[in-house]
Design a protein around this motif. Structure first.
Motif, short mmCIF file in Angstrom:
data_model
loop_
_atom_site.label_atom_id
_atom_site.label_comp_id
_atom_site.label_asym_id
_atom_site.label_seq_id
_atom_site.Cartn_x
_atom_site.Cartn_y
_atom_site.Cartn_z
N LEU A 154 0.84 -1.21 0.00
CA LEU A 154 0.00 0.00 0.00
C LEU A 154 0.87 1.26 0.00
O LEU A 154 0.63 2.20 -0.76
N THR A 155 1.91 1.26 0.82
CA THR A 155 2.76 2.45 0.87
C THR A 155 3.52 2.64 -0.45
O THR A 155 3.92 3.74 -0.78
N LEU A 156 3.69 1.56 -1.20
CA LEU A 156 4.37 1.67 -2.51
C LEU A 156 3.47 2.25 -3.59
O LEU A 156 3.93 2.58 -4.67
N GLY A 157 2.18 2.29 -3.32
CA GLY A 157 1.26 2.86 -4.31
C GLY A 157 0.38 1.86 -5.00
O GLY A 157 -0.26 2.18 -6.01
N ALA A 158 0.33 0.63 -4.49
CA ALA A 158 -0.51 -0.39 -5.13
C ALA A 158 -1.94 -0.33 -4.58
O ALA A 158 -2.16 0.04 -3.43
N ASP A 159 -2.89 -0.72 -5.44
CA ASP A 159 -4.29 -0.85 -5.02
C ASP A 159 -4.70 -2.32 -4.90
O ASP A 159 -5.53 -2.66 -4.07
N VAL A 160 -4.15 -3.15 -5.78
CA VAL A 160 -4.41 -4.59 -5.69
C VAL A 160 -3.11 -5.34 -5.94
O VAL A 160 -2.16 -4.79 -6.50
N VAL A 161 -3.11 -6.62 -5.52
CA VAL A 161 -1.92 -7.45 -5.69
C VAL A 161 -2.32 -8.79 -6.30
O VAL A 161 -3.36 -9.35 -5.95
N GLY A 162 -1.48 -9.27 -7.20
CA GLY A 162 -1.77 -10.56 -7.84
C GLY A 162 -0.51 -11.23 -8.35
O GLY A 162 0.59 -10.67 -8.24
N MET A 163 -0.70 -12.43 -8.91
CA MET A 163 0.45 -13.26 -9.28
C MET A 163 0.59 -13.44 -10.79
O MET A 163 1.15 -14.43 -11.25
N SER A 164 0.07 -12.50 -11.56
CA SER A 164 0.12 -12.67 -13.03
C SER A 164 0.18 -11.31 -13.71
O SER A 164 0.62 -10.33 -13.12
N THR A 165 -0.25 -11.28 -14.96
CA THR A 165 -0.60 -10.08 -15.74
C THR A 165 0.57 -9.17 -16.13
O THR A 165 0.72 -8.80 -17.29
N VAL A 166 1.41 -8.80 -15.14
CA VAL A 166 2.46 -7.81 -15.44
C VAL A 166 3.44 -8.32 -16.49
O VAL A 166 3.79 -7.60 -17.43
N GLN A 167 3.85 -9.57 -16.35
CA GLN A 167 4.82 -10.09 -17.34
C GLN A 167 4.20 -10.15 -18.73
O GLN A 167 4.87 -9.89 -19.73
N GLU A 168 2.92 -10.48 -18.78
CA GLU A 168 2.24 -10.53 -20.07
C GLU A 168 2.13 -9.12 -20.66
O GLU A 168 2.35 -8.92 -21.86
N ALA A 169 1.82 -8.16 -19.80
CA ALA A 169 1.71 -6.77 -20.27
C ALA A 169 3.08 -6.26 -20.75
O ALA A 169 3.15 -5.50 -21.72
N ILE A 170 4.14 -6.69 -20.09
CA ILE A 170 5.48 -6.24 -20.50
C ILE A 170 5.81 -6.73 -21.91
O ILE A 170 6.20 -5.95 -22.79
N VAL A 171 5.64 -8.03 -22.16
CA VAL A 171 5.99 -8.53 -23.51
C VAL A 171 5.03 -7.99 -24.56
O VAL A 171 5.42 -7.76 -25.70
N ALA A 172 3.78 -7.76 -24.17
CA ALA A 172 2.82 -7.19 -25.13
C ALA A 172 3.25 -5.78 -25.52
O ALA A 172 3.22 -5.40 -26.69
N ASN A 173 3.68 -4.99 -24.53
CA ASN A 173 4.17 -3.64 -24.82
C ASN A 173 5.44 -3.69 -25.66
O ASN A 173 5.63 -2.87 -26.56
N HIS A 174 6.30 -4.63 -25.35
CA HIS A 174 7.54 -4.81 -26.12
C HIS A 174 7.22 -4.97 -27.61
O HIS A 174 7.91 -4.42 -28.47
N MET A 175 6.13 -5.69 -27.90
CA MET A 175 5.77 -5.98 -29.30
C MET A 175 4.82 -4.94 -29.89
O MET A 175 4.33 -5.12 -30.99
N GLY A 176 4.52 -3.90 -29.11
CA GLY A 176 3.69 -2.81 -29.63
C GLY A 176 2.19 -3.08 -29.62
O GLY A 176 1.43 -2.42 -30.32
N LEU A 177 1.75 -4.07 -28.83
CA LEU A 177 0.31 -4.32 -28.72
C LEU A 177 -0.35 -3.27 -27.83
O LEU A 177 0.28 -2.76 -26.89
N ASP A 178 -1.61 -2.97 -28.11
CA ASP A 178 -2.42 -2.15 -27.20
C ASP A 178 -2.95 -3.07 -26.10
O ASP A 178 -3.59 -4.09 -26.42
#
Ligand code: HPA
Length: 275
Positions: free
Chosen positions: A205-229
């Protein structure tokens, strides 16, 4: 692994899938824990079990159906993943994101991600939907570590808008039109499989997060790498810091996700139609 080998494995998976399904998907969808029933919305043309696809890992988590689904939704060609791969299952981080790269090479331009997440923000309640407008991925391995595959994207990808504002705005309009309350906030990824300690939820919470989970970010990183929306949404399935000191279980997470799924499905469906 060399770039050549990465591309070769991707191409083998892509060729296999193109043989099974001739249409080019425009949108990819990843369905998180307890959210696989969304596939009922799709006019299904082809379903392919992960275990049949070359170089795909096999999902081991309860609540995941483990298949790729090709079909039509909201007037678009889509490819949906019922079940994803998590780092905590023991896969190499590059195996976790392999299917995202495959979907891009199949032709998608937009990626919709969903997940079950625990609340860090004390105002959030079980069953809330949260549009992810940014993430913190510092606690999980970056999937782009290693030799850059230049054919897929740049060595140092910009991450200033990991979730596209135009998609966020459209989703908010859709939620409003349907009378759904949605939150908008920051998702922090952790490896799991432990849920967080009370001290960890407070720290996040002090870091600025609203929710926590064990997925999604890595997928979003590679998707951004490849220029996906990219667009992503969390279902709040449990409250991090519980005043009554009750424990969190995977069953409770799945149940809360199932309950929220119809709202998430409507937003995804209408967003796909509006893209
Ligand atoms: N923490 C981490 N991951 C989760 C949680 C949580 O509380 N709930 C669902 N996935």
């Amino acid at each position: 692994m060399s770039s050549k080998k990465v591309l070769k494995e991707l191409n083998q998976a892509v060729k296999f899938l193109q043989k099974q399904n001739k249409h080019t998907p425009q949108v990819g969808v990843v369905l998180g824990s307890g959210l696989s029933n969304f596939t009922g919305e799709i006019e299904i043309e082809k379903e392919i079990a992960y275990e049949k696809i070359p170089h795909f890992p096999i999902s081991t988590v309860e609540g995941h159906k483990s298949k790729m689904i090709f079909g039509k939704l909201g007037g678009k060609r889509v490819v949906a993943m019922a079940g994803r791969f998590h780092f905590y299952e023991g896969y190499d981080i590059r195996d976790v994101i392999f299917p995202i790269r495959v979907m891009k090479l199949l032709g998608i331009e937009t990626l919709l991600l969903s997940n079950a997440a625990g609340s860090v923000n004390p105002e959030y309640k079980v069953g809330d939907l949260m549009i992810i407008n940014d993430h913190i991925g510092l606690f999980t391995p970056n999937p782009l570590i290693g030799k850059n595959v230049d054919e897929l994207g740049p060595r140092f990808p910009d991450m200033s808008e990991p979730y596209k504002q135009k998609l966020i705005q459209k989703a908010k309009d859709i939620a409003l039109a349907n009378n759904y309350a949605v939150r908008e906030g920051v998702y922090v990824a952790v490896t799991g499989p432990t849920f967080e300690t009370r001290a960890e939820y407070k720290a996040l919470l002090t870091l600025g997060a609203d929710v926590v989970g064990m997925s999604t970010v890595q997928e979003a990183i590679v998707a951004n790498h490849m220029g996906l929306d990219v667009f992503a949404m969390s279902v709040v399935t449990d409250i991090g810091i519980r005043e009554d000191h009750s424990i969190i279980t995977h069953e409770e997470v799945l149940e809360a996700a199932r309950h929220a799924e119809p709202r998430l499905a409507t937003i995804f469906k209408e967003l796909i139609a509006a893209i």
